[in-house]
Design an enzyme around this catalytic site. Structure first.
Site, PDB file in Angstrom:
ATOM      1  CE1 TYR A  79      24.406  32.884 -14.515  1.00 40.61           C
ATOM      2  CE2 TYR A  79      26.189  31.637 -15.622  1.00 40.61           C
ATOM      3  CZ  TYR A  79      24.960  31.865 -15.470  1.00 40.61           C
ATOM      4  OH  TYR A  79      24.163  31.152 -16.292  1.00 40.61           O
ATOM      5  CD  GLU A  80      25.765  38.899 -16.044  1.00 39.92           C
ATOM      6  OE1 GLU A  80      26.809  38.644 -16.697  1.00 39.92           O
ATOM      7  OE2 GLU A  80      25.482  40.107 -15.852  1.00 39.92           O
TER       8      GLU A  80
END
Lengths: 596, 596
Positions: free
Chosen positions: B444-445
């Protein structure tokens, strides 16, 4: 959904691991090419079409109630179909209904079962271990009663080694066996981590249990092996009374949720007239560990196959996703809209890494199986020299097949999750399950750290170090052939393989010297990097061996390209591993102070 | 149980990342050493004594019923205590009740929260991102209504980016925003993977949502950012009507089970008079991605911190087990019976590897935070040159801090499972949870592959490549100092660091040239190995920087020993990574044919 890579498996078996040559030389009885292909094709069909579709059901777990374990929906029927297909009896002795086929076919089919579901396939892995121990060490009476049904899979087997305080070190186990006087014993104790210790696949479960006799010497020299059936067997072969053993609990595990991991209690008096589970000695008193090693060696290879299998399954899953999922525009992308993520170089690196590692570890594991078959064949014809050579080869490759394959199984499964992006973290996708399942394989059947100790302290010194040197020499021959080929598609492959082999040689010589000097701590400090160095190098050379086979089609080009990718992108690690072995021990020992 | 390593964290902050020098130079306002210590100690206490004991409760998950999510037992109260302690407001602007402390303190405390429970700590990570976006881009009216309560943590924030077909590539998102005419908009669409999109920690949840205006241009230039509260807010600050948005489902994930990952539906007409969730524009129309990047940059660093945190937690857990568990006899073991497994060289290698990687990645992440603080400080005093320099430094280190740390987080957690042997596979042990939790951070990110693309194509070319070269020059200075020190305890550290830096330089030059030549595909083929090469080298140099600090106690010896272990055992990988960058592209591109 998993599709068994029958073509890759057959190619590796025949042309890399040596099945073709062994058939041609008549070492495998009347086994033919056609029979091999028929077996692999049918196994591939069964694994892809019958096992794989039920794999995710395993996530429903194996609830325990009143000592009874219920396996996941559909699995008991699947197991029945699987044994009806004769898949459990592949390698069993024909004297008791087995097909007597070579280990190579067993591991090749085992890869397919484990790719489609590791949790489902574990049951037979244990049964086959029990078959081997009974075949090799039990007396005729026990064989008559148990062997046929274990070979067919009508009954299943287990291995009961671990206790809460005795894992890698079995010398401290406490389970005890008291002689009844009629040749049987009563077993008392608790065993943990018993795979398929209780289930509903079969009418009877045959537990092989390590225990101590009353006057046994301490340590590993006082352990005996007992056969302890869940149900006693009457003289006519029918099932009798329930034996005094019970599944006390089922573990809540990270993975292989469809495989019940049981705590077994023997002799707490729940069943029968008097306490104690009835068991029968396998092999000699106090020689249980030797009997256990018979089954453990092959079990280690079979666990290695699980690593190969999960890497293959993870690769296929990631490949499928990468071809379907579109996101961004890869450099050079000419198509409409977003490109499939497989067009991004970074995703290609991921997929090629997974595929290289799967193929390399497959070649190692199959080569180990080949060595077992060649040793058996040589023993069968009384060729002691050949038998010694091949037994040493199998011994040497077993820890590599176990540890390298299971480590890369975890790596590949983790990369597989990554390729899926956010979807990889969602359980329904199935990529996460492969990672969870894969994580047990470096642990059980001897942790990979234990394998490394075994490799360095027991396998390298075989024949005074000459066996391993000869093996490296064989790898050198293959590398030289790549150089002679002078095919530009191989790029720098020959040079890279040479460098890796030099690293392996240097590290091997260093370790042999350290052992000779009695610098055991230093040798053990480098055992794990050495094990990976060995696996990576031999795996890459095996890829080259396959790439040298001329088929003249696209598969040949693909094999060369993959071999080159592996040599130029993955193999460079060997110099670091060599240094960790030859220069790393001092700093490791000094840094003990940096730990709490 | 986790104990916050306050001493290590303080040391790294002050003496490796540059906090001490920044305080001394007056760049951090009236921040004092004493205040830093007080904050770290109290955070350490809270993390160890209040968060960690509730971590395993997170495994009970976050059931959803009728759009309402229930968080794990005790967590809502824990959250309340946590915000009452002022931990959410550390870096918020004092204009709205924040403490205005530097990012360095935020990441240092964040490490402790995430070590004790990644799933719990995620809520505030998202809120802080929302705070940054609102602080930087929202108009005064929105700030007045929302900022104080977001900074205190009384309300929480979310980031709504991803849609089923728009993950890494946000240009294709479909959620739309229709102007109402009074300055507000009605939002319609579906967002997935929304962390803490719904929960019971707080009275209101402020969603930051990327959406398209009716006439927006296609692609990323047509995306705007909206603030969409769960409950509308009345003029007096009290909560008004429920906005037309709902949590439709909660994902079944591999890890971070205590953190609800929601699918959010905006504008399906479930609430309110007419369909459409009311939202307000943050920043300019069609400039939403720029606003989002404000929060994403810091969020990337904070996710990197999760990698550090999980590595530290896994290390501590494995260390504790290795000290307690006895098995076998290690070479040289003189004690009674079996030795603790920590005495086995292979286990020492595991633990030292974990500790090295945790400390190295901590130093990188803290150094990145230092650069952010220095840039903010320089901007504050109008020093444009310094601001540019430090902003480029932060930009350069952000992908390393995110990707290297989260990759080693997974590695360390996996090694941690292995050290536990069979117990590591049992969920109750907690080691498996760390592995499961760790696996999301590389995804994620911005996946770590995206970070590598960012590093190579946007960060290396900063100031025409001069910034990265200057950074490597700084690392060279530290290495030279190790050489000048002439302390035999460093062993071959200086040489090994030099070799690694040469590898990093070679690969950097090669990539800059490839970019200049327009060989983008070749540059991207090596992006991921380059990213690891960068992280490993800079992390090892940071360990050396710390090891050069003379404290004259056992901690100094431990730091030197760990630095040496890292240099002599882990750093050798850099030559392979360099070769993968400079020689690997061709074979990677050729091997595309080996994939399906």
């Amino acid at each position: 959904m998993y599709r068994a890579p029958v073509e890759d498996i057959a190619f590796t078996l025949k042309h890399v691991a040596g099945l073709q040559a062994a058939i041609d030389a008549g070492h495998l009885g009347d086994l033919t090419d056609d029979l091999v292909d028929a077996i692999l094709n049918e196994a591939g069909r069964f694994a892809s079409e019958e096992v794989a579709p039920l794999a995710q059901e395993g996530e429903k777990g194996t609830p325990l109630k009143d000592g009874v374990v219920t396996t996941p929906p559909g699995w008991a029927g699947l197991y029945r179909n699987w044994i009806d297909g004769g898949w459990n009896s592949l390698t069993g002795t024909p004297d008791y209904g087995g097909q007597g086929l070579p280990t190579m076919l067993s591991v090749a089919t085992s890869e397919m079962w484990n790719s489609s579901s590791m949790a489902f396939s574990l049951c037979s892995l244990l049964t086959m271990g029990a078959v081997e121990a009974v075949e090799a060490h039990a007396d005729e009476t026990l064989k008559q009663i148990y062997l046929e049904k274990l070979i067919s899979g009508e009954w299943t087997g287990t291995m009961n080694l671990t206790e809460p305080h005795a894992g890698s070190d079995l010398g401290v186990l406490k389970t005890r066996a008291e002689p009844v006087g009629d040749g049987s014993y009563r077993i008392f104790g608790q065993k943990i981590f018993i795979t398929y210790g209780e289930h509903d696949f079969a009418d009877n479960i045959i537990h092989l249990v390590l225990a101590r006799l009353p006057d046994a010497p301490p340590g590993t020299r006082g352990i005996s092996l007992f056969l302890v059936p869940k149900f006693l067997v009457n003289a006519d072969g029918s099932l009798g009374a329930r034996n005094d053993l019970i599944c006390h609990s089922v573990e809540h595990k990270l993975g292989i949720h469809g495989s019940p991991t049981c705590t077994m209690i023997y002799g707490d008096g729940k069943f029968g007239d008097e306490p104690g589970a009835l068991g029968w000695l396998i092999g000699e008193e106090n020689r249980g560990l030797a009997c256990m090693f018979t089954m453990m060696n092959n079990a280690r290879l079979n666990v290695g196959i699980q690593g190969v299998a999960v890497a293959e399954a993870a690769y296929q899953k990631a490949l499928e996703y990468a071809n379907e999922r579109t996101q961004g525009k890869a450099p050079g992308w000419q198509g409409e809209g977003m490109s499939p993520i497989i067009e991004h170089p970074d995703i290609q690196r991921d997929l090629l890494t997974m595929k290289s590692l799967a193929q390399a570890s497959r070649a190692i594991a199959f080569s180990c199986a080949h060595a077992i078959d060649m040793a058996d064949s040589a023993e069968g014809r009384g060729d002691a020299d050949a038998a010694k050579f091949w037994r040493e080869r199998a011994n040497l490759l077993t820890p590599i097949a176990k540890a390298f394959s299971t480590d890369i199984g975890v790596d590949a499964a983790s990369i597989g999750v990554q390729v899926h992006g956010g979807m990889g973290f969602i359980e329904e996708t199935g990529a996460a399950r492969l990672l969870r399942d894969s994580r047990i394989a470096p642990i059980y059947e001897g942790t990979n750290g234990i394998q490394a100790i075994d490799l360095v302290t027991r396998k390298l010194p075989q024949s005074g170090g000459e066996h391993v040197k000869g093996y490296i020499g064989e790898l050198r021959e293959i590398t030289a052939e790549v150089g002679r080929k002078n095919n530009p598609d191989f790029g720098m492959t020959a040079d890279k393989l040479d460098e890796a082999l030099a690293d392996l040689e240097t590290a091997t010589d260093w370790l042999l010297q350290a052992l000779q000097d009695g610098r055991i701590q230093e040798a053990l400090a480098g055992a794990t990097p050495y094990q990976r160095l060995f696996g990576l190098t031999s795996g890459a050379v095996y890829l080259a061996k396959g790439a040298l086979v001329e088929t003249g089609d696209a598969l040949e080009n693909g094999r060369i390209a993959l071999c080159r990718f592996c040599a130029e992108n993955l193999l460079g690690e060997t110099s670091a591993l060599r240094n960790a072995v030859t220069q790393g021990a001092q700093s490791l020992i000094q840094a003990r102070s940096a730990l709490g």
